[in-house]
Design a protein around this motif. Structure first.
Motif, PDB file in Angstrom:
ATOM      1  N   SER A  64     -62.673  61.979 -50.080  1.00 40.44           N
ATOM      2  CA  SER A  64     -61.410  62.509 -50.593  1.00 40.44           C
ATOM      3  C   SER A  64     -61.024  63.636 -49.644  1.00 40.44           C
ATOM      4  CB  SER A  64     -61.592  63.059 -52.013  1.00 40.44           C
ATOM      5  OG  SER A  64     -62.422  64.214 -51.997  1.00 40.44           O
ATOM      6  N   TRP A  65     -59.803  64.129 -49.735  1.00 42.74           N
ATOM      7  CA  TRP A  65     -59.428  65.244 -48.854  1.00 42.74           C
ATOM      8  C   TRP A  65     -60.268  66.470 -49.171  1.00 42.74           C
ATOM      9  CZ3 TRP A  65     -57.505  65.030 -44.351  1.00 42.74           C
ATOM     10  CH2 TRP A  65     -56.592  64.024 -44.005  1.00 42.74           C
ATOM     11  N   LYS A  66     -60.590  66.663 -50.444  1.00 42.09           N
ATOM     12  CA  LYS A  66     -61.411  67.816 -50.809  1.00 42.09           C
ATOM     13  C   LYS A  66     -62.811  67.699 -50.228  1.00 42.09           C
ATOM     14  CE  LYS A  66     -63.201  70.446 -54.765  1.00 42.09           C
ATOM     15  NZ  LYS A  66     -63.275  70.543 -56.245  1.00 42.09           N
ATOM     16  N   SER A  67     -63.426  66.511 -50.378  1.00 44.01           N
ATOM     17  CA  SER A  67     -64.793  66.350 -49.855  1.00 44.01           C
ATOM     18  C   SER A  67     -64.798  66.388 -48.333  1.00 44.01           C
ATOM     19  CB  SER A  67     -65.413  65.042 -50.350  1.00 44.01           C
ATOM     20  OG  SER A  67     -64.807  63.915 -49.756  1.00 44.01           O
ATOM     21  N   TYR A  68     -63.706  65.890 -47.707  1.00 45.96           N
ATOM     22  CA  TYR A  68     -63.627  65.936 -46.246  1.00 45.96           C
ATOM     23  C   TYR A  68     -63.537  67.382 -45.756  1.00 45.96           C
ATOM     24  CZ  TYR A  68     -61.947  65.312 -41.490  1.00 45.96           C
ATOM     25  OH  TYR A  68     -61.800  65.379 -40.117  1.00 45.96           O
ATOM     26  N   CYS A  69     -62.751  68.188 -46.439  1.00 45.56           N
ATOM     27  CA  CYS A  69     -62.642  69.607 -46.060  1.00 45.56           C
ATOM     28  C   CYS A  69     -63.978  70.326 -46.219  1.00 45.56           C
ATOM     29  CB  CYS A  69     -61.557  70.303 -46.891  1.00 45.56           C
ATOM     30  SG  CYS A  69     -59.881  69.767 -46.480  1.00 45.56           S
ATOM     31  N   GLN A  70     -64.756  69.902 -47.217  1.00 39.99           N
ATOM     32  CA  GLN A  70     -66.111  70.444 -47.362  1.00 39.99           C
ATOM     33  C   GLN A  70     -67.005  69.943 -46.227  1.00 39.99           C
ATOM     34  OE1 GLN A  70     -67.634  69.298 -51.203  1.00 39.99           O
ATOM     35  NE2 GLN A  70     -66.405  70.790 -52.320  1.00 39.99           N
ATOM     36  N   LYS A  71     -66.888  68.662 -45.937  1.00 44.65           N
ATOM     37  CA  LYS A  71     -67.780  68.016 -44.975  1.00 44.65           C
ATOM     38  C   LYS A  71     -67.668  68.623 -43.579  1.00 44.65           C
ATOM     39  CE  LYS A  71     -67.022  63.705 -43.586  1.00 44.65           C
ATOM     40  NZ  LYS A  71     -66.951  62.225 -43.586  1.00 44.65           N
ATOM     41  N   ILE A  72     -66.447  68.931 -43.148  1.00 44.37           N
ATOM     42  CA  ILE A  72     -66.282  69.438 -41.779  1.00 44.37           C
ATOM     43  C   ILE A  72     -66.800  70.871 -41.626  1.00 44.37           C
ATOM     44  CG2 ILE A  72     -64.351  67.904 -41.242  1.00 44.37           C
ATOM     45  CD1 ILE A  72     -62.435  70.213 -41.749  1.00 44.37           C
ATOM     46  N   TYR A 246     -69.269  61.859 -51.372  1.00 42.30           N
ATOM     47  CA  TYR A 246     -68.222  61.784 -52.398  1.00 42.30           C
ATOM     48  C   TYR A 246     -68.115  60.367 -52.944  1.00 42.30           C
ATOM     49  CZ  TYR A 246     -63.492  61.189 -54.265  1.00 42.30           C
ATOM     50  OH  TYR A 246     -62.415  60.869 -55.054  1.00 42.30           O
ATOM     51  N   LYS A 247     -68.008  60.254 -54.256  1.00 42.35           N
ATOM     52  CA  LYS A 247     -67.648  59.003 -54.925  1.00 42.35           C
ATOM     53  C   LYS A 247     -66.643  59.353 -56.018  1.00 42.35           C
ATOM     54  CE  LYS A 247     -70.809  56.394 -52.874  1.00 42.35           C
ATOM     55  NZ  LYS A 247     -70.454  55.337 -51.886  1.00 42.35           N
ATOM     56  N   LYS A 248     -65.663  58.485 -56.214  1.00 44.85           N
ATOM     57  CA  LYS A 248     -64.631  58.756 -57.217  1.00 44.85           C
ATOM     58  C   LYS A 248     -65.215  58.917 -58.611  1.00 44.85           C
ATOM     59  CE  LYS A 248     -60.712  56.552 -54.866  1.00 44.85           C
ATOM     60  NZ  LYS A 248     -59.713  55.450 -54.926  1.00 44.85           N
ATOM     61  N   TRP A 249     -66.312  58.251 -58.903  1.00 44.26           N
ATOM     62  CA  TRP A 249     -66.855  58.265 -60.253  1.00 44.26           C
ATOM     63  C   TRP A 249     -67.786  59.440 -60.516  1.00 44.26           C
ATOM     64  CZ3 TRP A 249     -72.205  56.904 -60.777  1.00 44.26           C
ATOM     65  CH2 TRP A 249     -72.793  56.357 -59.632  1.00 44.26           C
ATOM     66  N   PHE A 250     -68.056  60.274 -59.481  1.00 43.89           N
ATOM     67  CA  PHE A 250     -68.841  61.485 -59.711  1.00 43.89           C
ATOM     68  C   PHE A 250     -67.980  62.525 -60.419  1.00 43.89           C
ATOM     69  CE2 PHE A 250     -71.595  60.857 -55.619  1.00 43.89           C
ATOM     70  CZ  PHE A 250     -72.174  59.735 -56.188  1.00 43.89           C
ATOM     71  N   THR A 251     -68.586  63.302 -61.294  1.00 46.57           N
ATOM     72  CA  THR A 251     -67.861  64.402 -61.933  1.00 46.57           C
ATOM     73  C   THR A 251     -67.479  65.454 -60.897  1.00 46.57           C
ATOM     74  OG1 THR A 251     -69.320  64.081 -63.840  1.00 46.57           O
ATOM     75  CG2 THR A 251     -67.902  66.032 -63.859  1.00 46.57           C
ATOM     76  N   GLU A 252     -68.433  65.812 -60.061  1.00 45.68           N
ATOM     77  CA  GLU A 252     -68.202  66.770 -58.979  1.00 45.68           C
ATOM     78  C   GLU A 252     -69.032  66.374 -57.770  1.00 45.68           C
ATOM     79  OE1 GLU A 252     -67.740  71.168 -60.005  1.00 45.68           O
ATOM     80  OE2 GLU A 252     -68.914  70.444 -61.728  1.00 45.68           O
ATOM     81  N   THR A 253     -68.546  66.743 -56.595  1.00 52.03           N
ATOM     82  CA  THR A 253     -69.270  66.492 -55.351  1.00 52.03           C
ATOM     83  C   THR A 253     -69.473  67.806 -54.624  1.00 52.03           C
ATOM     84  OG1 THR A 253     -68.395  64.245 -55.087  1.00 52.03           O
ATOM     85  CG2 THR A 253     -69.190  65.342 -53.107  1.00 52.03           C
TER      86      THR A 253
END
Length: 357
Positions: A64-72, A246-253
């Motif tokens: 997701s854009w949120k997880s990508y921003c975390q990932k970088i 990240y997975k869509k079905w996780f509550t939080e990543t």
């Protein structure tokens, strides 16, 4: 004062890779408090570049854009953590520079330093052309390499330079037996030698207030197992937290956490589902209920070897047994027996290091 160096994949942005290197460094420092212990800052450029660039690749199916921003942010987080917690030598890039460090002992391992079919493969880590007074291996893994056929000549030549050899799994043991005709000492992964103290941070404060299932890299998890996890979470009022992916079905990543925060995710989980070697190791260290879903060939060999060693083969979940497992999901692991096994191998592992460094 002896100069002791550890040669491993210390530079990659991976939680297990960092923690095993740090654990071995701290264990050796504890055994030899009057000696100098360093993480050899040996860089395999191709491996490093591939690893770093991988964190900047956006995949709409996995990010997701949120997880990508975390990932970088992860490469910087790991760089800062490595700089703070590793006793690094100067950067070196070839065996000539390694030989010029003036070390008395080089310890090769742990992790997949002997996976010679991987991009990270480096003849140096097999001892090829290494000129040091004392060269030993500690718990190297071969990943999914085919170790029972013909192996490259640099492996055969390099392994002759080792004064002591140990492994943490069956596949690496087979390689040594194939090349040298000897049986190495079986030792524990370094993370099982070292007791990680509890880490404090706002993130850790947050997760301690949660009740959750932890998911860590269950690649290609079938929908039927995913649905059972979701039902189990809903029935027991559990969140589903993802560590590192990240997975869509996780509550939080949570992707942008440091390695010690990652340890706390395992320590505080209600139950863990993972597909990695160190995911299993830190579930065991936290004495958590866990199941492992395995698809990666390298991980299958490593994890199966570990589970067999600790006599907990029943923690594997797959398409054939998942219904039976979820009917008995609260079954506890006999950790007293597991830790008797760990204590036995821990003593052997420490003795191996004491006798050969």
């Amino acid at each position: 004062m002896k100069k002791i160096g550890i040669l491993t994949h210390h530079y990659i942005d991976n939680y297990g890779a960092f923690l095993q290197g740090y654990a071995l460094q701290e264990t050796v420092k504890h055994i030899f408090p009057n000696d100098q212990v360093n993480m050899i800052n040996y860089i395999n450029r191709k491996h490093l570049i591939k690893n770093v660039l991988g964190w900047f690749r956006y995949n709409p199916k996995k990010d997701s854009w949120k997880s990508y921003c975390q990932k970088i942010r992860l490469p910087k987080i790991f760089a800062n953590t490595q700089k703070k917690y590793y006793n690094l030598t100067k950067k070196i890039y070839n065996v000539k520079q390694l030989n010029q460090l003036g070390l008395d002992t080089i310890i090769v391992g742990s992790d997949e330093v002997w996976n010679y079919e991987d991009i990270a493969n480096d003849p140096v880590k097999f001892g090829y052309d290494v000129n040091v007074k004392n060269l030993i291996s500690y718990a190297p893994s071969t990943g999914n390499s085919n170790v029972e056929g013909n192996v490259p000549m640099y492996i055969k030549d390099g392994m002759k330079n080792f004064s002591a050899l140990s492994t943490r799994d069956d596949n690496a043991e087979k390689l040594i037996n194939n090349v040298l005709g000897i049986k190495p000492t079986r030792v524990l992964d370094p993370t099982l030698l070292y007791d990680f103290s509890e880490y404090s941070s706002p993130f850790v404060d947050y997760i301690k207030k949660q009740k959750y299932i932890l998911m860590y890299y269950c690649d290609k998890l079938p929908n039927e197992i995913k649905e059972e996890i979701l039902k189990y979470a809903q029935k027991n009022n559990l969140k589903i937290l993802g560590a590192g992916e990240y997975k869509k079905w996780f509550t939080e990543t949570f992707v942008d956490i440091n390695p010690f925060e990652w340890v706390e995710l395992f320590r505080n989980a209600h139950i863990v589902f993972t597909g990695t070697f160190h995911g299993v190791v830190f579930s065991i260290k936290g004495k958590r209920k866990f199941y492992t879903y395995l698809t990666n060939k390298s991980r299958i060999k490593k994890v199966n070897s570990l589970l067999k060693q600790f006599e907990i083969n029943d923690r594997i979940i797959d398409e054939e047994n998942y219904e039976k497992i979820f009917n008995n999901i609260e079954n506890e692991i006999n950790y007293s027996k597991v830790y008797e096994n760990i204590a036995f191998y821990k003593e052997k592992s420490i003795e191996y290091l004491k006798n050969n460094i």
